[in-house]
Structures are given as C-alpha cells and as structure tokens.
Design a protein around this motif. Structure first.
Motif, PDB file in Angstrom:
ATOM      1  N   ILE A 110       0.867  -1.199   0.000  1.00  0.00           N
ATOM      2  CA  ILE A 110       0.000   0.000   0.000  1.00  0.00           C
ATOM      3  C   ILE A 110       0.895   1.238   0.000  1.00  0.00           C
ATOM      4  N   SER A 111       0.282   2.419   0.072  1.00  0.00           N
ATOM      5  CA  SER A 111       1.120   3.624   0.044  1.00  0.00           C
ATOM      6  C   SER A 111       2.074   3.628   1.236  1.00  0.00           C
ATOM      7  N   ALA A 112       3.289   4.103   1.012  1.00  0.00           N
ATOM      8  CA  ALA A 112       4.315   4.083   2.065  1.00  0.00           C
ATOM      9  C   ALA A 112       3.867   4.876   3.284  1.00  0.00           C
ATOM     10  N   ASP A 113       3.252   6.033   3.036  1.00  0.00           N
ATOM     11  CA  ASP A 113       2.774   6.843   4.174  1.00  0.00           C
ATOM     12  C   ASP A 113       1.695   6.108   4.961  1.00  0.00           C
ATOM     13  N   GLN A 114       0.806   5.432   4.260  1.00  0.00           N
ATOM     14  CA  GLN A 114      -0.280   4.706   4.939  1.00  0.00           C
ATOM     15  C   GLN A 114       0.287   3.509   5.707  1.00  0.00           C
ATOM     16  N   ALA A 115       1.242   2.837   5.104  1.00  0.00           N
ATOM     17  CA  ALA A 115       1.857   1.672   5.765  1.00  0.00           C
ATOM     18  C   ALA A 115       2.614   2.103   7.017  1.00  0.00           C
ATOM     19  N   ALA A 116       3.292   3.248   6.934  1.00  0.00           N
ATOM     20  CA  ALA A 116       4.028   3.764   8.092  1.00  0.00           C
ATOM     21  C   ALA A 116       3.065   4.127   9.215  1.00  0.00           C
ATOM     22  N   LEU A 117       1.984   4.799   8.852  1.00  0.00           N
ATOM     23  CA  LEU A 117       0.991   5.207   9.865  1.00  0.00           C
ATOM     24  C   LEU A 117       0.368   3.984  10.526  1.00  0.00           C
ATOM     25  N   GLU A 118       0.055   3.001   9.721  1.00  0.00           N
ATOM     26  CA  GLU A 118      -0.564   1.762  10.235  1.00  0.00           C
ATOM     27  C   GLU A 118       0.366   1.075  11.233  1.00  0.00           C
TER      28      GLU A 118
END
Ligand code: 6PG
Length: 232
Positions: A110-118
């Motif tokens: 998934i998007s890197a930002d979304q994966a980091a937030l998750e």
C-alpha cells in the motif's frame, strides 16, 4: 542521566549460530521477565542464515510468546523477491508458528505513508498495553549498509531528523528505493540493539559507525545496549 553504554563487539567464525544463540538468550530472558519476547527483525541478506538457524528451534522455543516487528520494509508486495517480510517468512516465520496477530508486517503493497501510519498505530497500541510511552523492543536486529545506513535510514535522509514519528516513509539509494523505516525514537527505545554484520568489505564503515559516524553510528539506545555480531 543514563549514558549510552559502549557497544559490545563479538567477532565470530560461527556468525549465524552465535547470532541465533544471542537472540534465543534474549528471548528466554524477555519471556521470563514479561511473558513476551518483542523481537524486531532486520532485512537484507545477512540475517537469512540466522533466521534459518532459529527455525531449527521451532519445537524448543516458545514462539507463541514472540511478537515480531520489521525495522524496515521495501514498498513491494509481501511475496516480492525484495520483500523483507518474504525473506523472514520463508527463513523463519513459516517454520515456527508465531500467531499471525503477533507479526506486525509493514504493508509494502500500500502507500508508504499509509503503511508507516498503520505500523505506528499498531506499535502505539502495544506500547500502551505495556504502559510505555514508546514501544520497547526486547531485541531489535539491524544491518549495516556499505554507506553506513541501517534499517532504511540512509545518509542525508530527512528521516534521520525525525524526532516524533516512530515509523516513516522514505526513499533510499539502495533499490528498491521506496521504503518504510523505523526512526531513531523507536530504535533507541530498544532494550538491546544487535547489529548483524558478515561482510569483510564493511570493516571500515563498521569502524566509522563505532566512532559515531553514519546513520548506524547514531543508534544509541537511551536505556539499553548495542551488540555487534561480526562474522569473520
Ligand atoms: C534493507 C535492510 C538494510 C540492510 C543493509 C545490509 O531493507 O535493505 O534493512 O538496512 O540491513 O543494507 O544489507 P545486507 O545484509 O544485504 O548486506
């Protein structure tokens, strides 16, 4: 004020065996202390042989009491040849039966930002369960790149300056470029960080890191220690 302990350096001809023994030792201690072993896995190629030896302990170590995180991940699908998760799954996770809920995979698909937030949110929930301000790994495994990077903290990266977030999206010169990485606030909350190094060509960058240079040289747990397992 807790001062950073000097790193412990263990040079060994039995790199994979000795690294696996260190991990199992920390695991038994952590489980005796808290009932859980919070282990962060390193990516790249070096750890694979270590994980394969750990997998031989499938029946003799309480893997159901292990919680797995990944210090970084490439932004690729989990079955991609470059996926750190795939390497760990094939070398270790498939063999030892860690409960799926205890494996905090960084979703590279998934998007890197979304994966980091998750991932950040997952670790925050776990930290709260332990009444910790920051998730505290019992043992965090890291590698060392030829340029002194560790996890996906590359030289001159803005991620090196991150003081608040624990997991961020980043771009690096080592392909694949798009990545998600732990940051120093999370890394330096570990009880112990173990660097796994088995490449004589990295001796000089290793010595420079010991002198505090490069991203790897900035790993200094605020209340923990650093061990280098160096294969000869
Ligand atoms: C990655 C790793 C990275 C790795 C070093 C060493 O995803 O690439 O997290 O930090 O540990 O680059 O890689 P090797 O073990 O393959 O030399």
């Amino acid at each position: 004020m807790q001062t950073a302990l000097d790193p412990t350096i263990q040079r060994t001809e039995n790199f994979a065996q000795d690294a696996a023994s260190l991990i199992l030792k920390h695991g038994h201690e952590a489980i005796a202390r808290s009932g859980l072993f919070r282990l962060g896995l390193a990516g790249g190629n070096t750890p694979k042989a270590v994980y394969q030896i750990l997998a031989q302990h499938a029946a003799t170590f309480p893997w159901a009491k292990v919680q797995i995180t990944f210090g970084d991940e490439r932004c690729v699908a989990p079955d991609h040849p470059d996926s750190n998760f795939r390497m760990a799954r094939e070398a270790l996770l498939d063999a030892v039966g860690i409960p799926v809920g205890n494996v905090f995979r960084i979703r590279g698909e998934i998007s890197a930002d979304q994966a980091a937030l998750e991932c950040e949110q997952q670790l925050k929930v776990m930290a709260a369960r332990f009444n910790e301000p920051v998730y505290r790994h019992d043992l965090l495994l890291l590698g060392l790149g030829e340029d002194g990077h560790t996890a996906s903290l590359f030289p001159d990266s803005p991620a090196l300056e991150e003081k608040t977030l624990h997991v961020v999206a980043t771009v690096g010169p080592k392909p694949p470029p798009q990545r998600v990485t732990f940051t120093y606030p999370l890394i330096n909350s570990a009880r112990c960080v173990a660097f796994l190094l088995k490449d004589p060509a990295k001796e000089s960058v290793f010595q420079q890191a010991l002198a505090g240079l490069h991203p790897a040289g900035k790993v200094k747990p605020t209340d923990g220690n650093v061990v280098w397992i160096v294969g000869t």
